[in-house]
Every structure is written in C-alpha cells, then in structure tokens.
Write an enzyme that holds these catalytic residues in place. Structure first.
Site, mmCIF file in Angstrom:
data_model
loop_
_atom_site.group_PDB
_atom_site.id
_atom_site.type_symbol
_atom_site.label_atom_id
_atom_site.label_comp_id
_atom_site.label_asym_id
_atom_site.label_seq_id
_atom_site.Cartn_x
_atom_site.Cartn_y
_atom_site.Cartn_z
ATOM 1 N N ASP A 1 51.182 29.228 34.945
ATOM 2 C CA ASP A 1 51.725 29.832 33.718
ATOM 3 C C ASP A 1 52.335 31.194 34.058
ATOM 4 O O ASP A 1 51.683 32.048 34.659
ATOM 5 C CB ASP A 1 50.618 29.977 32.672
ATOM 6 C CG ASP A 1 51.176 30.169 31.265
ATOM 7 O OD1 ASP A 1 52.103 30.982 31.094
ATOM 8 O OD2 ASP A 1 50.679 29.511 30.339
ATOM 9 N N SER B 1 54.319 29.405 25.866
ATOM 10 C CA SER B 1 53.636 28.392 26.677
ATOM 11 C C SER B 1 53.420 27.097 25.914
ATOM 12 O O SER B 1 53.301 26.035 26.525
ATOM 13 C CB SER B 1 52.296 28.931 27.169
ATOM 14 O OG SER B 1 52.528 30.014 28.022
ATOM 15 N N THR C 1 48.688 25.621 26.970
ATOM 16 C CA THR C 1 49.179 24.740 28.044
ATOM 17 C C THR C 1 48.385 23.429 28.130
ATOM 18 O O THR C 1 48.971 22.348 27.982
ATOM 19 C CB THR C 1 49.214 25.486 29.390
ATOM 20 O OG1 THR C 1 49.907 26.717 29.208
ATOM 21 C CG2 THR C 1 49.881 24.666 30.470
ATOM 22 N N GLU D 1 46.224 23.828 35.605
ATOM 23 C CA GLU D 1 46.936 25.057 35.259
ATOM 24 C C GLU D 1 46.308 26.303 35.874
ATOM 25 O O GLU D 1 45.110 26.551 35.702
ATOM 26 C CB GLU D 1 46.987 25.266 33.737
ATOM 27 C CG GLU D 1 47.854 26.476 33.366
ATOM 28 C CD GLU D 1 47.663 27.006 31.955
ATOM 29 O OE1 GLU D 1 46.617 26.722 31.335
ATOM 30 O OE2 GLU D 1 48.560 27.733 31.483
ATOM 31 N N ASP E 1 50.244 34.391 34.110
ATOM 32 C CA ASP E 1 50.893 34.850 32.871
ATOM 33 C C ASP E 1 50.202 36.084 32.289
ATOM 34 O O ASP E 1 50.863 37.021 31.830
ATOM 35 C CB ASP E 1 50.853 33.697 31.866
ATOM 36 C CG ASP E 1 51.373 34.079 30.490
ATOM 37 O OD1 ASP E 1 52.575 34.372 30.376
ATOM 38 O OD2 ASP E 1 50.574 34.071 29.531
ATOM 39 N N HIS F 1 51.733 39.738 31.290
ATOM 40 C CA HIS F 1 51.652 40.406 29.985
ATOM 41 C C HIS F 1 51.049 41.802 30.120
ATOM 42 O O HIS F 1 51.441 42.726 29.410
ATOM 43 C CB HIS F 1 50.797 39.586 29.010
ATOM 44 C CG HIS F 1 51.492 38.373 28.470
ATOM 45 N ND1 HIS F 1 52.521 38.453 27.562
ATOM 46 C CD2 HIS F 1 51.309 37.052 28.718
ATOM 47 C CE1 HIS F 1 52.933 37.211 27.261
ATOM 48 N NE2 HIS F 1 52.212 36.356 27.961
ATOM 49 N N ASP G 1 55.871 27.232 33.201
ATOM 50 C CA ASP G 1 56.505 27.063 31.893
ATOM 51 C C ASP G 1 57.628 28.079 31.695
ATOM 52 O O ASP G 1 58.647 27.818 31.064
ATOM 53 C CB ASP G 1 55.466 27.151 30.773
ATOM 54 C CG ASP G 1 54.451 28.270 30.987
ATOM 55 O OD1 ASP G 1 54.583 29.061 31.952
ATOM 56 O OD2 ASP G 1 53.511 28.364 30.171
ATOM 57 N N HIS G 2 57.442 29.291 32.282
ATOM 58 C CA HIS G 2 58.392 30.400 32.130
ATOM 59 C C HIS G 2 57.926 31.521 33.053
ATOM 60 O O HIS G 2 56.821 31.455 33.594
ATOM 61 C CB HIS G 2 58.398 30.921 30.687
ATOM 62 C CG HIS G 2 57.016 31.229 30.188
ATOM 63 N ND1 HIS G 2 56.295 32.312 30.633
ATOM 64 C CD2 HIS G 2 56.204 30.555 29.343
ATOM 65 C CE1 HIS G 2 55.100 32.294 30.073
ATOM 66 N NE2 HIS G 2 55.009 31.238 29.288
#
Ligand code: MG
Ligand code: ZN
Length: 381
Positions: A54, A95, A148, A268, A273, A277, A315-316
C-alpha cells in the site's frame, strides 16, 4: 573536458564490474536461475498470489533498496509494467477504490469497498475463486477489515463501516484471514454479535495474538483460520512487528496442502502507506524491507512450484516521496510533497505462468482481467 570524460569512463567501468560481481552472486542464489522467459506461454496459473504494497511507489522501492545494501528481492522479477491508479471520481485514488479495481475489475469512487459507483456489490476475484473450488486467503499488516483486504471479500458503500464490513467475513469460506482488528469482531457497537464465536461455528480456528505467536499455531487438522494480529491496528515494524513473512509461509503451506484446484492469496504490506501519510521515511523504509523479505519467501515458493503466478504492485503512491541531492546510499536525504496519495503511475512486477501479460502500461482494472486470464477463466463471470 577530457578529464571529465575519463572520470565518466572510470565510473562506467566500475559500475559494469560491480554489476558483473553482483550477477555472479545472484546466480548462486537458489532458484534465481528459474526465470520465466519473455515470450508468451499458454501455461495456466494454478495459484495466484497478489502482493500489494500500500502506497509503494518507485521512490519507496528505491529508498528500501538503497537502505537494504542496494538489494531487493524485487530485482528477481523480469516481467514488469505500470498501471494507472486513478479512481472513477478522482485522479488521486484511495486504497478502497484502488483495491476494488484489482478485486472486481471496475473503477469506482474513493471509499468504495467492492461496490460500483452506484454502490451495487460487485463479485470479487476471491469470491469467484471460492465458488470455483479454489482455496483463498487474505493477509494484512493493517486491520483485516481495512480497505485493502476488505475490498476482496466485502461490499460496502463506505470503508469506515468497519463493523458492517466485518460481517462480510462470515459470507465466504475463505481459508485464511491474518490481520488486526479483533475489536470489530468482538466488541461491536452496531449489534452485540460476537463474530469470533460465529466464525468458530463456521469451522474456523480463531487465534488471538494475545495467546499465540504465528509460528506457534498448530494447523494440524485445521481447515480455516482467523488469526488476529492486534486488537486494533498492528504495530509498525520499527516497534517490533514482524509477522508478514511467517504469515505468508503459514498461508502458503496451508493453501497448497491437498490442493487440487489451486488458490488465490492476497498479501498486503499495509503500512508503507502509513509511513507516507506521516512523512516518515524510516517508517516507509522499514515497512518496505519487511514487505520485500516476504516477497522473497513467496518467490522461493513460486520458483519451486512453477504453477504459481506472483504479482507485486501497489494501489497508489503516498507522500510524493523523493530522494534528494546530497543523498548517499546509506544516508538518504528525503522529502515529501504531500501527506496524502499522489497520481503517479505504479509499478507491477510479475513472475510465473501468465506473468508476460503484465508488461506494458495499462489501467489498474486490467490487473483483475489479467489475473482471470492467467487462471484460464475465459467464461463470463
Ligand atoms: Mg491498505
Ligand atoms: Zn493511504
């Protein structure tokens, strides 16, 4: 000028010799010789392992690699592509929409869990695998009902509806759940159901992190497992969490046992991720290295098995993470442009039968179609 040229030449030569040295080391690695050729093969995948880092963009991978002695298991892949991650309502996906694209093959709105833009439930690849007689599993380093993993098994208009999403974990016979979030199953505000008890009634062995480490779980005679790794969110790697690789090993061992029809497993690395953040490079790097170690274990299995398609993607990207000037391999100078996700193209790595389908640049939803094709599911779902 000539001095510069000679300097550049020396650099090139030293890089080239470094490369040769590295390759000769790599070829001693067991299994690294068995790479699938870069030509189309018709062999179908019996098993698919989809690994989602992620928030794992190119810079997250680069920083993880440099910080890990300039080496990652990701370097073992030959077939690579890029996907376009945007959602139906935003160039910057979240996500939930990102995972729903992989799970269902549709672009949907940010926040959607396994539903289309009109909030209708869409059949997921995991549900289809179960219906076709394959085994399945979900592993995360977030809560198991987080966006996710949830998008593969649940259908909800909003990712924050954790207690509603948890109910959907009772609707399939998915064999392996490993992740945090015990509280959404046991201490619920929307009803006073105890989903742990209900899972047990459905034939699950349910184990909590409080009682057993993952490698202490006895899987003898067990058909289905729910292992809660935390009451809420699991700790970061930097605070001692290290279950992703043993979880992957446990799941693979279990899913391949007396397995005639194959399996679908999603793993995952959730917190790459979260480091993005938080604009915390160390968080990103430590999570990235744990995820890559797990990739190594999965590839070791796939190289032996030769019937398993392994896909690694994200995912990004998160954070607009960059490696800046004055960086050295072992002391990176990093920066962030955002505390949210970005719109970058996202790398896709594939190994095994069907891996050649993942070359090129395509929509994130194509990953779903390519996985179904690799399984040989040509019929309309
Ligand atoms: Mg996630
Ligand atoms: Zn995020």
């Amino acid at each position: 000028m000539i001095k510069h040229f000679i300097f550049a030449l020396c650099c090139l030569i030293s890089i080239a010799s470094c490369k040769t040295h590295k390759n000769s080391q790599l070829s001693e690695h067991p299994g690294s010789s068995t790479k699938f050729p870069l030509k189309n093969t018709n062999k179908k995948a019996k098993n698919i392992i989809l690994m989602i880092g992620d928030g794992m963009g190119i810079t997250q991978i680069s920083a993880g690699m440099y910080s890990n002695g300039n080496s990652l298991n990701l370097e073992r892949f030959l077939n690579m592509g890029l996907h376009k991650s945007y959602s139906s309502d935003n160039l910057i996906t979240d996500s939930a929409a990102g995972a729903t694209a992989f799970a269902c093959g549709i672009k949907t709105y940010n926040g959607a869990i396994g539903v289309d833009p009109d909030t209708n439930a869409v059949y997921t690849i995991l549900e289809e695998a179960e219906d076709k007689g394959l085994k399945s599993g979900l592993i995360a380093t977030s809560t198991i009902d987080h966006a996710t993993p949830a998008s593969f098994i649940a259908h909800n208009k909003a990712r924050k509806n954790y207690e509603e999403i948890a109910l959907d974990f009772l609707k399939t016979d998915c064999e392996i759940f490993i992740g945090g979030g015990q509280k959404s199953f046991e201490r619920r505000e929307m009803d006073d159901r105890n989903l742990t008890n209900e899972l047990r009634e459905k034939g699950y062995k349910v184990v909590s992190f409080v009682d057993q480490e993952i490698d202490e779980i006895d899987m003898e005679g067990v058909e289905k497992l729910m292992y809660y790794t935390a009451d809420g969110s699991p700790l970061p790697v930097s605070q001692g969490r290290d279950y992703l690789q043993p979880a992957a090993n446990l799941a693979i061992n279990h899913l391949e046992k007396s397995n005639e029809n194959g399996f679908f497993l999603m793993i995952e690395g959730s917190q790459i991720d979260w480091g993005g953040h938080a604009n915390d490079a160390n968080w990103i790097i430590t999570e990235m290295i744990e995820f890559d170690r797990t990739i190594g274990a999965v590839l070791d299995f796939a190289e032996k098995d030769q019937n398993t398609l392994v896909i690694v993607t994200a995912d990004h990207e998160t954070g607009g993470f960059a490696i800046q000037k004055d960086s050295k391999m072992d002391s990176l100078v990093t920066a962030f442009t955002s505390d949210y996700h970005t719109g970058d193209l996202i790398p896709v790595f594939a190994y095994g039968p069907g891996s050649e389908k993942f070359r090129g640049i395509y929509e994130n939803t194509s990953i779903y179609n390519k996985m179904r094709e690799a399984f040989g599911w040509v019929d309309k779902k």
